[in-house]
Write a protein that holds these residues in place. Structure first.
Motif, PDB file in Angstrom:
ATOM      1  N   GLY A 165       0.798  -1.212   0.000  1.00 56.53           N
ATOM      2  CA  GLY A 165       0.000   0.000   0.000  1.00 56.53           C
ATOM      3  C   GLY A 165       0.829   1.259   0.000  1.00 56.53           C
ATOM      4  N   GLU A 166       2.080   1.165  -0.448  1.00 60.56           N
ATOM      5  CA  GLU A 166       2.901   2.362  -0.519  1.00 60.56           C
ATOM      6  C   GLU A 166       2.678   3.068  -1.845  1.00 60.56           C
ATOM      7  N   GLU A 167       2.854   4.382  -1.818  1.00 63.46           N
ATOM      8  CA  GLU A 167       2.507   5.205  -2.967  1.00 63.46           C
ATOM      9  C   GLU A 167       3.320   4.841  -4.209  1.00 63.46           C
ATOM     10  N   TRP A 168       4.568   4.400  -4.018  1.00 59.01           N
ATOM     11  CA  TRP A 168       5.445   4.127  -5.161  1.00 59.01           C
ATOM     12  C   TRP A 168       5.151   2.796  -5.845  1.00 59.01           C
ATOM     13  N   GLU A 169       4.340   1.959  -5.227  1.00 52.23           N
ATOM     14  CA  GLU A 169       4.100   0.626  -5.782  1.00 52.23           C
ATOM     15  C   GLU A 169       3.382   0.685  -7.134  1.00 52.23           C
ATOM     16  N   ASP A 170       3.757  -0.233  -8.009  1.00 51.51           N
ATOM     17  CA  ASP A 170       3.055  -0.436  -9.271  1.00 51.51           C
ATOM     18  C   ASP A 170       1.872  -1.344  -8.975  1.00 51.51           C
TER      19      ASP A 170
END
Length: 254
Positions: free
Chosen positions: A202-207
Motif C-alpha cells: 500500500g505504498e505510494e510508489w508501488e506499481d
C-alpha cells in the motif's frame, strides 16, 4: 457484525478478476519462472557479498549500554560475527517521535537466537544519549541489546539507518558489509508477506493495477493520512493515524 466481502455494496475496490483454477495455475506458473530467476540472482549477489574485502578498525572503541561504557568487542559476546542495526535518533523527542522506519525494523528482530546458533550476535546502535535510549527501549519492550554510540566515529557510529556486519579475529575487528534504505527490508518479514498479497504494502510508489487501493484505503485497515502505508504509522488507541501527543508506535497498541 462484519459484512461479508462479497456484498457488492462493501466489496473492496480493484479486486483481481475471478477465473477458474486452471487459468490461475497457468498464470501462477508463468510468474514462478520469474520468481526463480529472481532467487538465483539473489544467490549470486549474496555470493558476491561474501567476496567483498573488509576494513579493520579499533574494536576497543567504547559504546554505552545498560552497564555503562564497554568496548565494541564486547558486543560480539564471544562469537565471530556481529550484525548491528544502526537506529536513527531524534534528541529530546517523545517516544512517538522517533523514526518510524527504524521502529519497524528493530521491532521485527526481537530475538537473535537463530543468528546466535550460527555464531552471529546482534545489537542495536544509536546516537541517542543513553538515558533517553534506555527509556525508549523499556517503552517499546525491546529484548535485543541496545547501545549508545554518541560521538563515536564510523563505522560503529556516524550515519544511522544502516544494517552493518562485522567480523572478529581475536581482538581484531573488521567491517565487512553495510546497507541502508530498502536494503534494510530483509529484517522486516511483514513487508515480504505484504508483497505476496493482492493489495501489497500500500505504498505510494508501488506499481498496482488501476483502482487498487493503498493500505490506508482498505476497509479493515487504518485510516489513511496522506496515503501513507500503515506500517510506518503512529496511531492513537483507536487506530487513528496521528503524529500528536496521543500517538505511539503502532505495535504498542496491538
Amino acid at each position: 457484525m462484519t459484512t461479508p466481502p462479497d456484498d457488492p455494496t462493501t466489496a473492496l475496490p480493484g479486486r483481481p478478476p475471478v477465473v477458474d483454477l486452471a487459468t490461475w495455475q497457468a498464470a501462477r506458473d508463468e510468474l514462478l519462472v520469474r520468481e526463480k530467476a529472481h532467487t538465483r540472482e539473489g544467490d549470486a549477489i549474496a555470493a558476491a557479498r561474501r567476496r567483498l574485502p573488509m576494513v579493520e578498525f579499533d574494536g576497543t572503541v567504547r559504546v554505552v549500554g545498560p552497564d555503562g561504557p564497554v568496548p565494541f568487542l564486547d558486543l560480539f559476546q564471544g562469537r565471530d560475527e556481529l550484525v548491528v542495526y544502526q537506529h536513527m535518533w531524534y534528541d529530546g523527542a517523545p517516544h512517538q517521535g522517533q523514526c518510524e522506519g527504524c521502529t519497524t525494523t528493530a521491532w521485527h528482530l526481537k530475538d537473535a537466537v537463530y543468528l546466535n546458533a550460527r555464531g552471529v550476535s546482534f545489537a542495536v546502535l544509536t546516537t541517542g544519549p543513553w538515558d533517553e535510549v534506555a527509556s525508549y527501549v523499556e517503552f517499546m519492550g525491546y529484548t535485543q541489546p541496545w547501545y549508545s554510540v554518541r560521538d563515536v566515529d564510523a563505522p560503529v557510529g556516524g550515519e544511522m539507518g544502516h544494517l552493518t556486519c562485522f567480523l572478529r579475529d581475536g581482538d581484531r575487528v573488521f567491517l565487512t558489509y553495510s546497507t541502508t534504505g530498502r536494503g534494510n527490508e530483509r529484517v522486516n518479514g511483514s513487508l515480504g508477506l505484504l508483497d505476496m498479497t493482492t493489495y501489497g504494502r500500500g505504498e505510494e510508489w508501488e506499481d498496482r493495477p488501476e483502482g487498487r487501493p493503498v493500505i490506508g484505503d482498505v476497509r479493515e485497515g487504518h485510516p489513511s493520512v496522506g496515503r501513507q502505508a500503515c506500517w510506518s504509522w503512529r496511531s492513537d488507541a483507536d487506530g487513528v493515524a496521528t503524529w500528536g501527543p496521543t500517538s505511539r508506535p503502532v505495535p504498542q497498541w496491538t
